[in-house]
Motif scaffolding. Sequence first.
Motif, mmCIF file in Angstrom:
data_model
loop_
_atom_site.group_PDB
_atom_site.id
_atom_site.type_symbol
_atom_site.label_atom_id
_atom_site.label_comp_id
_atom_site.label_asym_id
_atom_site.label_seq_id
_atom_site.Cartn_x
_atom_site.Cartn_y
_atom_site.Cartn_z
ATOM 1 N N LYS A 1 0.861 4.354 -2.511
ATOM 2 C CA LYS A 1 1.403 5.679 -2.759
ATOM 3 C C LYS A 1 2.248 6.849 -2.683
ATOM 4 O O LYS A 1 1.701 7.569 -3.338
ATOM 5 N N GLU A 2 3.169 5.737 -2.824
ATOM 6 C CA GLU A 2 4.728 6.421 -3.598
ATOM 7 C C GLU A 2 4.995 6.611 -5.019
ATOM 8 O O GLU A 2 5.207 7.858 -5.225
ATOM 9 N N THR A 3 4.424 5.989 -5.430
ATOM 10 C CA THR A 3 4.935 5.419 -7.152
ATOM 11 C C THR A 3 3.496 6.193 -7.663
ATOM 12 O O THR A 3 3.385 6.518 -8.839
ATOM 13 N N LYS B 1 0.988 -0.848 -0.085
ATOM 14 C CA LYS B 1 0.161 -0.138 -0.115
ATOM 15 C C LYS B 1 1.064 1.011 -0.056
ATOM 16 O O LYS B 1 1.128 2.126 -0.485
ATOM 17 N N GLN B 2 1.413 1.665 0.561
ATOM 18 C CA GLN B 2 2.842 3.000 0.511
ATOM 19 C C GLN B 2 3.396 2.219 -0.222
ATOM 20 O O GLN B 2 4.248 3.502 -1.350
ATOM 21 N N HIS B 3 3.903 1.588 -1.302
ATOM 22 C CA HIS B 3 4.367 1.800 -2.681
ATOM 23 C C HIS B 3 3.715 2.260 -3.936
ATOM 24 O O HIS B 3 4.265 3.326 -4.171
#
Length: 251
Positions: free
Chosen positions: A6-8, A2-4
């Motif tokens: 969001k970042e990409t 989920k964080q990946h």
Amino acid sequence: IKQHLKETGEKQISTSDPDSRQLMIRGVISEVAYNVQSTVDSKYKLPIDYDVINQNDKNALAGMVENAIDILGTNEFDAVFDKGYNNAEQIHKCHQMGVETHVAVTAPSSNAPDKGFNVSEFRYNKENDTYTCPANQTLITNGNWYLKRVYRVKQYKTKHCNGCPLKASCSTSVQGRIIERHEFAESLERNKRAQEERPEIYKQRQSIAEHPFGTMKRQWGFDHVMTKKTMKHAMADVGFMFIAYNLRRLI
């Protein structure tokens, strides 16, 4: 994960192959896969180019046509594609490159209570930038562009809607009928004319473009790639398939 995302800014991720994506295969059927593009010449039925992407066909048209121009050294050919490639901006880019397109036209949905008042029945006057409706009234624009979804559009309307005896057949809006014309409408109209004036060209599509895929996927069993981990590896895998196809055809 989920964080990946969001970042990409990506909307999805495949944990088995980072470059593959969930694609609609047909109807409502989807697979996590790659999408193979190919350009096939109509005379010898040989693929002259291929590409592997992780998107649908909508944005692949102009790039494949541009590659074909580089390979052939000319733009004096017609490009034939099915309705999956019906993208106004992509068709416009092909016309800018001097290539006539024959992309299958998507049937418009009925947008008026009476189909005799669909947008297709309104005549566009390029010289005056106006539309004439079936009731013979002129729809004009204020000249402003409005962003709607992915394209800019101009809006055309007339004050004669109120009191028009045919309004109930044309529009259910209190304001009357508004026609929207997007910035690449002329290219879509040109493509449609090419389809209507020379239907025999599009009829050749399946025997040209689909034949190599049918042979490789159904007769030879190459319905998937053996390699994983990045599009670069998938490109090499698919490249071997096309090399094998062309060699066997040449022999």
